[in-house]
Write an enzyme that holds these catalytic residues in place. Structure first.
Site, PDB file in Angstrom:
ATOM      1  N   HIS A 246      43.885  43.568  30.335  1.00  0.00           N
ATOM      2  CA  HIS A 246      43.221  43.686  31.631  1.00  0.00           C
ATOM      3  C   HIS A 246      44.187  43.233  32.708  1.00  0.00           C
ATOM      4  O   HIS A 246      45.001  42.331  32.497  1.00  0.00           O
ATOM      5  CB  HIS A 246      41.941  42.835  31.660  1.00  0.00           C
ATOM      6  CG  HIS A 246      41.054  43.135  32.821  1.00  0.00           C
ATOM      7  ND1 HIS A 246      41.208  42.544  34.059  1.00  0.00           N
ATOM      8  CD2 HIS A 246      39.988  43.983  32.937  1.00  0.00           C
ATOM      9  CE1 HIS A 246      40.283  43.017  34.885  1.00  0.00           C
ATOM     10  NE2 HIS A 246      39.540  43.875  34.233  1.00  0.00           N
ATOM     11  N   GLU A 304      35.725  47.529  28.134  1.00  0.00           N
ATOM     12  CA  GLU A 304      35.575  48.898  27.671  1.00  0.00           C
ATOM     13  C   GLU A 304      35.311  48.981  26.168  1.00  0.00           C
ATOM     14  O   GLU A 304      34.649  49.907  25.698  1.00  0.00           O
ATOM     15  CB  GLU A 304      36.823  49.725  28.019  1.00  0.00           C
ATOM     16  CG  GLU A 304      36.893  50.191  29.457  1.00  0.00           C
ATOM     17  CD  GLU A 304      37.558  49.154  30.351  1.00  0.00           C
ATOM     18  OE1 GLU A 304      38.121  48.169  29.813  1.00  0.00           O
ATOM     19  OE2 GLU A 304      37.510  49.326  31.586  1.00  0.00           O
TER      20      GLU A 304
END
Length: 362
Positions: A246, A304
């Protein structure tokens, strides 16, 4: 030079804070763990909108207003959807939302929040040769989305799972789509134009477009039979391992833990149970492979990875995952757009020219 605007503060906001080192997400003074699974999506939407509309009602009234907005969106837009259905599901939804009126009122905002939840199931039904189903304007937002998708009332557990997902993704700092929304809002263009900018940014595979490829990755690994080998081969080819890493978090994404718990609560039996067990094995293998292959980077599980499992269990095909992401995130975009319109300036950064220069002596 701040390439990619890393560490540049481009806005002051009361809406959310992402603590990348501590792995914490705060939304208007509440931790994600306080909200997810405890507050409804409509209540969190009201929390985000508070202070940006003079006529904002209480929680119950806003939930009813959101239901009424679903009904209005269905009447306005669904007759036009057969022309859009041949497009990919996300592009068709975005085109449909572009037909909503421009404005800056609460009514305009609620229509935009309602639109993905109405258009996504309608488009999916049209694409499989079925008639769209009108909203139940008195139903809970997430439960109604599922009913419009399948034509039957969803189980309380599944409706709660989707509601928790929408809350989890409702806002997340100044990410790419929220920044795009604020840039357009800073021009006073209106909420529809601002949200369309956010939708464009969310489509990219480095942002909201990532959950779909997670399913493709899990399927490919299961077919291959050797998770570690498949992952090492992908890394050797320079491919990104979807669902890991991320831009902000240097530890595990807190939203991943919330959604992993949601998948567990949906039950451990049958296909979803097998998928969860397999995904957990892949997750642990991927973390170890990434630790060895990229020791200088902290690549942890992100939102995700478990988003893909939640939305698959809810019955959405992978090509619609970004649509459902948008169904949660539009609430945050509307709040950011109004915050920018009321407290900010036109966003106009400078660039540094590094191209060729004219020969002034010639």
């Amino acid at each position: 030079m701040a390439n990619g605007l890393d560490d540049v503060v481009a806005a002051e906001t009361v809406l959310s804070d992402v603590d990348g080192l501590g792995g914490r997400l705060t939304i208007r003074g509440h931790s994600l763990s306080e909200l997810a699974g405890r507050w409804s999506f409509a209540r969190v939407a009201r929390l985000l909108l508070d202070g940006f509309f003079d006529d904002l009602p209480g929680d119950a009234e806003l939930a009813l207003g959101l239901g009424g907005a679903r009904g209005e969106v269905f009447e306005r837009l669904v007759p036009s959807l057969p022309l859009l259905a041949p497009l990919d599901t996300y592009s068709a939804m975005r085109a449909g939302m572009a037909m909503l009126p421009e404005g800056d009122t609460l009514t305009d905002g609620l229509r935009l929040i309602a639109a993905p939840a109405v258009l996504t199931p309608a488009l999916l039904r049209l694409q499989r040769g079925e008639r769209p189903i009108a909203p139940d304007i008195r139903a809970d937002h997430a439960a109604d989305l599922l009913r419009m998708l399948e034509g039957t009332v969803a189980s309380p557990a599944l409706a709660r799972a989707l509601d928790t997902y929408l809350v989890t993704v409702a806002d997340h700092g100044l990410n790419a789509s929220t920044f795009a929304t604020r840039v357009v809002a800073s021009t006073q263009a209106g909420l529809t134009s601002s949200v369309l900018a956010g939708l464009g940014a969310l489509k990219g595979p480095l942002h909201g477009g990532a959950p779909g490829p997670v399913i493709e990755m899990l399927d490919a690994i299961e077919a291959h039979g050797d998770a570690a080998g498949w992952l090492r081969d992908e890394i050797a080819r320079g491919e990104r391992i979807m669902g890991f890493g991320h831009r902000i978090y240097r530890v595990r994404d807190p939203r991943a833990d919330v959604l992993k718990a949601v998948v567990r609560q949906l039950g451990g039996e049958g296909p979803s149970g097998h998928r969860l067990a397999f995904a957990e094995t892949v997750e642990q293998t991927a973390l170890e492979v990434l630790r060895i292959a990229k020791p200088s980077r902290s690549l942890q599980t992100n939102v995700e990875f478990y988003t893909a499992l939640v939305l698959e269990a809810a019955g959405f095909p992978s090509q619609a995952f970004s649509n459902v992401f948008a169904a949660g995130r539009v609430a945050g975009w509307i709040a950011h757009a109004r915050e920018q319109q009321t407290t900010g300036r036109l966003i106009r950064p400078q660039s540094r020219y590094i191209g060729p220069v004219p020969d002034l002596a010639a």
